[in-house]
Each structure stands twice: as C-alpha cells, then as structure tokens.
Design an enzyme around this catalytic site. Structure first.
Site, PDB file in Angstrom:
ATOM      1  N   LYS A 198       0.824  -1.209   0.000  1.00  0.00           N
ATOM      2  CA  LYS A 198       0.000   0.000   0.000  1.00  0.00           C
ATOM      3  C   LYS A 198       0.864   1.268   0.000  1.00  0.00           C
ATOM      4  O   LYS A 198       2.076   1.181   0.051  1.00  0.00           O
ATOM      5  CB  LYS A 198      -0.976  -0.025   1.180  1.00  0.00           C
ATOM      6  CG  LYS A 198      -1.891  -1.280   1.170  1.00  0.00           C
ATOM      7  CD  LYS A 198      -2.965  -1.232   0.089  1.00  0.00           C
ATOM      8  CE  LYS A 198      -3.571  -2.578  -0.262  1.00  0.00           C
ATOM      9  NZ  LYS A 198      -4.510  -3.167   0.646  1.00  0.00           N
TER      10      LYS A 198
HETATM   11  C1  LIG Z   1      -5.548  -4.315   1.016  1.00  0.00           C
HETATM   12  C2  LIG Z   1      -7.012  -4.124   1.076  1.00  0.00           C
HETATM   13  C3  LIG Z   1      -7.767  -4.451   2.210  1.00  0.00           C
HETATM   14  C4  LIG Z   1      -7.186  -5.178   3.368  1.00  0.00           C
HETATM   15  O1  LIG Z   1      -6.130  -4.519   3.955  1.00  0.00           O
HETATM   16  P1  LIG Z   1      -5.237  -5.287   5.042  1.00  0.00           P
HETATM   17  O2  LIG Z   1      -4.506  -4.184   5.725  1.00  0.00           O
HETATM   18  O3  LIG Z   1      -4.326  -6.193   4.267  1.00  0.00           O
HETATM   19  O4  LIG Z   1      -6.138  -6.030   5.930  1.00  0.00           O
HETATM   20  C5  LIG Z   1      -9.102  -4.136   2.233  1.00  0.00           C
HETATM   21  N1  LIG Z   1      -9.699  -3.551   1.183  1.00  0.00           N
HETATM   22  C6  LIG Z   1      -9.027  -3.249   0.071  1.00  0.00           C
HETATM   23  C7  LIG Z   1      -9.741  -2.583  -1.064  1.00  0.00           C
HETATM   24  C8  LIG Z   1      -7.661  -3.546  -0.038  1.00  0.00           C
HETATM   25  O5  LIG Z   1      -6.991  -3.264  -1.152  1.00  0.00           O
END
Ligand SMILES: *Cc1c(COP(=O)(O)O)cnc(C)c1O
Length: 401
Positions: A198
């Site tokens: 991210k």
């Molecule tokens: C990555 C992601 C999540 C989950 O995030 P985590 O921190 O890995 O639990 C939820 N929604 C979307 C759209 C994502 O891309």
C-alpha cells in the site's frame, strides 16, 4: 531500496525481476525499527501514539478520532461491530474489491449486498446502490478503488435519505481528496491499510478514523480485547492499573515495531506520491496507441491517491487475453497484479449467496480484462522504461500491428 525478487528461468537479459507493489523502505525506517527494538518496547506504546498523532494531523482530524490497528481488515471489522448494527443487517458494497471487504461484513454478522461499479471510474455506482436498498439495508461500504474517490456527494445523500451508516474502505486512498475533503472523513468510519503493497507500509497495519467519539472509542476498545479505555495506557510507566473487560473484543492492536515504519513512511508520503505521479504520467503518455483503456482522468476538484495503474484490454482489438498478458510480462521479468476478480467469481461467495458474476457485469468485465502495472515509488526510471517497452511490445505483437 530496490527489492529484487527471484527471476523467472526464462527472464530475458540480466535485469532483476520487478516485484509488483514493492515497498519503498528508507534508512529512517530501518533506524527507527532498530531503535524500537533496542528500547525494549515492542508492543503498543509511544511509537503507536506518535503514528496516530501524525496520521490524524495528516488527515486534519483530532488524534482521539483515530485508532491504529493491525490491518485494514481489522479496521473494517471493528468499525462494523462498533456501528452497532443489528445482526443480519444488509451492507451494500462493491463487487470490485479485495475479499477482506466482504469477509469483514460477514464476520460482523452482517449480510453483504453488491452494487455494480461505474465502468469508467471503477467505483461503486450510486444509482446501483439505491437500486440495492431493501428494508434491511443499514450501511454502505464504498471502496475508493485505486485511490480514486467515490462519488461521495451522491453516496452521503443516499445515506442521509435512508439513514445508513457509511464505512469507507480507504485501503487505496490515503492521499485521496474529494471536493477539498480527505477520504475517510466523510463516513462514520474510514478504514486504512498499511499492508506491504500500500501507499504507506508498516508490514501489516491499519487505521480507523471515526467521526463520532463514542463509536471510535468503542472501536478502539474492541481492537484490544474489549478492555476499557485506560487499558491502552496500562503498558505505560505510570504504575500498575487494573483493567476491566467490558465487551468480548479482538486482538487487533498495532505494535510499536509497525508504527516505527509508519512514522517515516507517512513523512515521505507526499514525495512518494509525486514520484508515482511521474510514473503514472509516463505510462499515460506511452500507452495511448495501445488497444487498451487507460485510467479515466480524475474528476474535477478531486485528488486520486494513484495507488494502482490499471489497464483494461479492449478484447476485440487485443490478440492476447489478460492472463496471457500477465504470463508474458512475467517472462519479461515484470510482476503485475489483478484488482480484482469480481467477488462473485470466488466459490465461497457464489455458493453462500447464490451470486453469479454476470449479475454485476461491469465488475465482472473489469475483473477479467484488467491488469495493474508496477507503480511503486521505489521504481527507477530504467525499470519504468522496461515496463513500458515490455507492455507495448507484448500488446503490439498480440494485436498484430
Ligand atoms: C488491502 C485491502 C484491504 C485489506 O487490507 P489489510 O490491511 O491487508 O487487511 C481491504 N480492502 C481493500 C480494497 C484492499 O486493497
């Protein structure tokens, strides 16, 4: 830092494999993690408190309006529990999202209902939300796909009209703004991810913004076993305090080791955003002639976070399918991503809810025809050039032009 992964056997030349979504970890992060380890304080402590303060400041909210957790999935889950919706309530969300969005709804004892995307913006279509409303609808869970803001004016108007809770999935949307306001501050809750791919990375990690004090306080408490508020300070040096468990909570708190990364990642967020914008612009310029649809231009008075650069193949013009493109890119030593196979393509959801992908045709097509290219701030100009050359040559070969 340039992570270099294992090169496929057939990778051409001696270039290292370009990992999709490689994190950009600097010396500051490494030094801070080391300092954290040497401090002897690994769990939730001073670095988490600082990261919360910094994140709140970035978002322009008070620091008691945020709670750091160990993932966005956890953030979504506790937000929905803290919203206090009766079991079985329906939550409307997008079929073009990561499975965690829907799993969190299910684990909160609620029922997911899908509303199709707009094929241009890839975001949930407000008209489809309104069509999906039933007497059991209690919440809307929009996802700001690829960091492009959803149509929050329309979504908040629907929420107001039907008295619905709004939980924004901001996993892609840390830098996102809509009409001068930051993503995650429109809804009752905004949920962020600091997963390794991210825009801010803590390894695993997440953050909740809550609009109402009682609800964010409850979310924070639920994220730490359901212990009363003071429990967050019981690890401090102010002497022993008894804690009281007032609800059956979860173990979702963030550690200082994670926050050590996040503090410096957040400080570099805008620089990294500018770097991704450069890469984005180079891709936009380089791919105009290819048989693909490029990401739509941002809507006026919005700021996209530029989390994913996603191409959609024009099926009739491409002599190559999406999966064949992904394999060919891999042979060229380039990792790509799919965001996402639409939710009903997965057997668990189609079996449990009797869903078929074609019920949400826009999301189905996006899931079958799109590919996301590397967009990490850590990519060198040479690596960006390689992505461009490979993508162009594979797609031109495929279309026979
Ligand atoms: C990555 C992601 C999540 C989950 O995030 P985590 O921190 O890995 O639990 C939820 N929604 C979307 C759209 C994502 O891309």
């Amino acid at each position: 830092m340039k992570p270099s992964g294992k090169k496929p056997e057939s990778s051409q030349g001696n270039d290292p494999y370009i990992v999709f979504g490689a994190p950009d970890i600097g010396e500051e992060e490494i030094a801070e993690v080391e300092a954290c380890l040497r401090s002897g304080w690994l769990g939730t402590g001073p670095r988490v408190a600082r990261f919360e303060r910094d994140f709140a400041a970035y978002k322009g909210v008070r620091s008691d309006q945020v709670a750091a957790v160990n993932s966005c999935t956890a953030a979504l889950h506790v937000s929905m529990v803290a919203a206090g919706l009766e079991p079985g309530s329906e939550v409307i969300t997008t079929p073009l999202t990561f499975c965690a969005t829907v799993n969190a709804i299910i684990h909160a004892g609620l029922t997911p209902v899908l509303a199709d995307i707009d094929p241009v913006t890839m975001n949930i279509d407000p008209a489809a939300i309104e069509d999906a409303i039933t007497p059991r609808t209690r919440a809307i869970l929009p996802v700001h796909f690829a960091g492009r803001p959803c149509d929050m004016d329309a979504i908040m108007a629907i929420a107001k009209k039907y008295d619905l809770v709004v939980i924004e999935d901001c996993a892609h949307a840390i830098e996102t703004e809509y009409h001068g306001r930051k993503a995650g501050t429109f809804g009752d809750f905004g949920c962020f991810s600091f997963y390794a791919t991210k825009n801010v990375v803590t390894g695993e990690g997440g953050m909740i913004i809550g609009r109402e004090q009682s609800r964010i306080d409850r979310a924070r408490m639920l994220a730490l076993h359901g212990m009363s508020k003071d429990a967050w300070h019981r690890f401090g040096d102010q002497g022993y305090k008894h804690y009281q468990v007032v609800e059956a909570g979860f173990k979702y708190n963030m550690m200082d080791i994670q926050a050590a990364l996040g503090i410096h990642q957040l400080a570099r967020l805008e620089d990294n955003h500018l770097r991704r914008k450069q890469i984005w612009d180079r891709y936009m310029e380089a791919f105009t002639e290819l048989p693909v649809s490029l990401p739509a231009a941002p809507a006026p008075d919005t700021r996209p976070a530029l989390h994913l650069f996603t191409l959609q193949l024009k099926e009739s013009l491409c002599g190559i399918g999406r999966d064949a493109l992904i394999n060919a890119m891999y042979e060229h030593g380039i990792g790509t991503g799919v965001h996402y196979l639409s939710i009903p393509e997965h057997p668990y959801y189609s079996d449990r809810f009797s869903w078929e992908p074609k019920q949400w045709p826009n999301a189905m097509l996006a899931g079958r025809l799109t590919v996301s290219l590397p967009l990490s701030a850590g990519l060198s100009d040479a690596e960006v050039a390689r992505v461009i050359t490979s993508t162009s040559s594979i797609l031109k070969r495929g279309s026979g032009s």
